[in-house]
Each structure stands twice: as C-alpha cells, then as structure tokens.
Write a protein that holds these residues in place. Structure first.
Motif, short mmCIF file in Angstrom:
data_model
loop_
_atom_site.label_atom_id
_atom_site.label_comp_id
_atom_site.label_asym_id
_atom_site.label_seq_id
_atom_site.Cartn_x
_atom_site.Cartn_y
_atom_site.Cartn_z
N LEU A 280 -4.41 84.63 -76.35
CA LEU A 280 -3.81 84.39 -75.04
C LEU A 280 -4.23 85.39 -73.98
N TYR A 281 -4.43 86.64 -74.37
CA TYR A 281 -4.72 87.68 -73.39
C TYR A 281 -6.18 88.11 -73.41
N ALA A 282 -7.04 87.34 -74.08
CA ALA A 282 -8.46 87.68 -74.16
C ALA A 282 -9.20 87.16 -72.93
N ASP A 283 -9.99 88.01 -72.31
CA ASP A 283 -10.71 87.63 -71.10
C ASP A 283 -11.78 86.58 -71.38
N TRP A 284 -12.38 86.62 -72.57
CA TRP A 284 -13.55 85.77 -72.83
C TRP A 284 -13.23 84.28 -72.83
N CYS A 285 -11.96 83.90 -73.05
CA CYS A 285 -11.61 82.48 -73.06
C CYS A 285 -10.63 82.09 -71.96
N ALA A 286 -10.28 83.02 -71.09
CA ALA A 286 -9.27 82.75 -70.06
C ALA A 286 -9.72 81.68 -69.08
N GLU A 287 -10.97 81.75 -68.65
CA GLU A 287 -11.46 80.78 -67.66
C GLU A 287 -11.49 79.37 -68.24
N ASP A 288 -11.98 79.23 -69.48
CA ASP A 288 -11.99 77.91 -70.11
C ASP A 288 -10.57 77.40 -70.36
N ARG A 289 -9.65 78.30 -70.73
CA ARG A 289 -8.26 77.89 -70.95
C ARG A 289 -7.68 77.29 -69.67
N GLU A 290 -7.91 77.95 -68.56
CA GLU A 290 -7.41 77.45 -67.27
C GLU A 290 -8.06 76.11 -66.91
N ARG A 291 -9.37 76.00 -67.17
CA ARG A 291 -10.09 74.77 -66.84
C ARG A 291 -9.57 73.60 -67.67
N PHE A 292 -9.39 73.79 -68.95
CA PHE A 292 -8.90 72.70 -69.80
C PHE A 292 -7.46 72.34 -69.45
N SER A 293 -6.64 73.33 -69.14
CA SER A 293 -5.26 73.06 -68.76
C SER A 293 -5.20 72.22 -67.49
#
Length: 399
Positions: A280-293
């Motif tokens: 949840l708090y990892a920078d490497w997947c934050a952008e993709d998490r927001e995009r998929f959401s």
C-alpha cells in the motif's frame, strides 16, 4: 419469505434464502447435508460466513460487495461454474453457485427474496480452467499465482524476495527490466557484485519453484542484461482488466450496448481489490494503483449509464452505489443515482441521496452541488420545503 422458503424446501438441490443484508433466512435439507450445518446454525450466519467461498486461484469470493450480492440486489441472476465453499469441518467442496432474485423491490434490502443454489461444479468450467496452461498472476487485491486453477503457496517460500521479484516483473510486464533496476528495487543497499549474485539466485529459485509446481516452461526471459515475463506464458489480471475496460469504452462509443455491458461486467468481476494492495505504501506501484482505481470507477460509471439508457434502473442504481463506496465525492455518480431512484418511483430516496451528496461535497471538498445536480431533485422537494431553502446552485469541482 414464506414463498421462497417453501420453494427451496421442495428442491433436491442444496439452497438457502438470504435477505438484502446477506442474513440467512431459510436453509434446506440438501444444503444441510452438503455443508453439515443445521438450519438453526446456518440462520445465525450471513451467507459469506456460511459459504466462505474462494475462487479456484485461492482468491476470496465472499465479501460485503461480492458479485453475487451485487447482482441479487439489482435483481440480476449470478452464476459461478467453479468455486470452493467451506464444509463445517474446514475442508473445501468444489461447487457451482447460481442465484435467483424473486420479483420485488430490488432496493428494499430487508426484503427476503434472494435464493442461492449450490451444486457440483460444472465440468465444462472446470475443464476450461484445467486446460489453461498459462501461469495466472493476480495483482488486483491479494497477490497470488495459480496454475490450472490451483493456487501456488508462495507464503511458504523461504526466499521472500522471489515474490517481490515476480510482483515487480508483473507490474512491468510490457517491457524488459534491466538487472540494475531490479537489484536497486530488491536490495537497495547492495553493491553491484553482491546484488547481481543475489538476483541470479532469486531468479533460479523462482524458476525452480514454478517447475516443481508443474510449470515446465521458462516464464522469465533474459535479454542482454534485462529480464521480463514471457507474454505467451502468463495471464495477468490487471492487464486483462484494463483491456476489458478499454474494449467496453470502444463498444459503448460504437453503440454496441450489450457487448459494452458484458465487457464492463467482466472487468468489474476481475477487480477484486486495489493493485498490489499489500504494498500500500510502496512508491513503485502507487501510480498504477491510482490508474487502475480510476479506471474501475470509470467502468462502473459507464456501466450505470448503459443500464440507465436501457431502462434497467435498479442495475444502474446498484452500479452507482458500488462506485460511491470507493469514491464518495463523484458528483456525476450521485446525480445518476438520484435519476435512477426517481425512475424507480423512489423520490424520497432520491432526496436523501441529494442531501448525502451535499454533505459529502461540503465536508470533503468545501463546495456545494452543481446546478444540474440540484435540478434533478428540485421539483421533488417543493418550493416550501426546508431542504429547498438552502439549495444554492453553486458550481462544484467537476467530476
């Protein structure tokens, strides 16, 4: 309730009745034999507590917003040809699940109309899963990998960095990753030589574990000093979700309404949770998490619009409810929900939804609803009502 309970009492197939809040209200003899629950014990549970169903890949199927309950609340039948439910002794039983939504007001969550039938798993569905030889990688919700419908026990792997490596490769499946980038991600404090040695050992370990599980192809390719997953050997849920959502949009623009609804429904089924939710708090997947959401919310909104256009107002309302659980400030979704409630002859609910929208926008964003949102319910409130006296059509931020 009496009609539904009588119906399942005479059914040879295991079945039970729930209300809109998922509470078990009736439980037949065949279900008692299959799950080893007494009717009294079953009726002290909700359906998710009773079934504890999981997908063949190990992902949870029963939850507060599961596909079955979403469908039942919108008076839509649901079918799952292959899943596992939990016997009272803790073992898992391979079954198929089908539902019936009895006629009635679909938005009255206390009305006990949904019926859930359980049967032995459909052989065609099981065969389809078993014949798929690709490695399935699940990144939406709980991270998991499965082969021919069986989840591989990564939790038991002694090298936890192998899981992180697979996650990182799956998140960047469309391009090779240089070994320096992988080393920096997995062992940020390691020097080049030790990092390279660790990476080779980790890749070997991962390949070995997949071979032991029966996956004989080499899923990890090496090109020069880079690594990537072989596209012909893997299926990744987030990639499939994105493709379905984009396909649904294209079909919607082309006027292929039924096809668009099917694509969006399939996309919604795949979205079991946020991308790489354990990180949840990892920078490497934050952008993709927001995009998929965001893509998930857009898909739900589009699905609601399509249902509304076809006069399927209950389905549109439920799509809006689902979207607002995740994104309560989406004013356009509030507006469509109000329109759906009005079309369902529920003006009081539409007015309550307007005030809910108003409170949310004021609390979260410091704005009032837009004029077009006010206009949806203005005629329902009446000029003399206390509510209409403070409805000021001030433009809010666009949603």
């Amino acid at each position: 309730m009496a009609e539904a309970a009588e119906l399942i009492a005479y059914a040879s197939q295991p079945a039970f009745v729930v209300d809109g809040r998922q509470k078990v209200l009736a439980f037949n003899r065949a279900a008692e034999e299959l799950l080893d629950h007494s009717p009294e014990g079953a009726m002290a549970l909700t359906c998710d507590q009773l079934l504890r169903a999981v997908q063949p890949d190990g992902g949870a199927m029963c939850c507060g917003q599961c596909e079955g309950i979403i469908g039942l609340r919108a008076c839509r039948p649901y079918a799952n040809g292959h899943c596992f439910v939990q016997h009272k002794d803790g073992s898992h039983v391979s079954v198929a699940v089908n539902t019936i939504a009895m006629p009635g007001n679909p938005l009255d969550f206390d009305r006990p109309v949904p019926i859930i039938f359980i049967s032995t798993a459909d052989s065609a569905s099981v065969t389809e899963v078993e014949n798929d030889t690709r490695l399935h990688i699940h990144t939406l919700g709980r991270f998991a990998i499965s082969l021919r419908g069986c989840c591989l026990p990564m939790e038991q792997w002694p090298r936890k960095q192998a899981v992180q490596l697979l996650k990182f490769l799956a998140a960047h499946a469309d391009r090779p990753l240089h070994r320096e980038r992988l080393i920096e991600h997995l062992w940020p404090d390691a020097d080049e030589q030790s990092g390279w040695a660790r990476l080779k050992v980790t890749v070997h370990f991962l390949r070995q574990r997949l071979r032991e599980a029966g996956f004989l192809q080499d899923v990890i390719m090496t090109t020069d000093s880079s690594y990537l997953l072989r596209q012909d050997c893997v299926w990744i849920d987030s990639a499939a979700f994105e493709a379905l959502a984009r396909e649904g949009r294209a079909q919607q623009r082309a006027g292929a309404v039924a096809d668009a609804i099917h694509s969006f429904d399939e996309a919604r089924r795949l979205y079991r949770g946020d991308f790489m939710e354990a990180d949840l708090y990892a920078d490497w997947c934050a952008e993709d998490r927001e995009r998929f959401s965001e893509l998930y919310i857009e898909s739900l909104n589009a699905l609601a619009e399509l249902h509304f256009a076809r006069g399927e107002y209950a389905a549109a309302a439920q799509d809006c409810h689902t979207a607002l659980v995740r994104e309560p400030c989406r004013e356009s979704v509030h507006r469509l929900l109000m329109q759906s409630l009005i079309a369902l002859h529920r003006p009081e609910s539409a007015v309550r939804q307007y005030h809910r929208c108003e409170r949310t926008l004021q609390t979260e964003l410091g704005v009032l609803p837009a004029a077009e949102t006010v206009a949806v319910v203005a005629s329902l409130l009446g000029s003399g009502s206390a509510a209409s006296s403070h409805m000021h059509p001030r433009r809010s931020t666009p949603h």
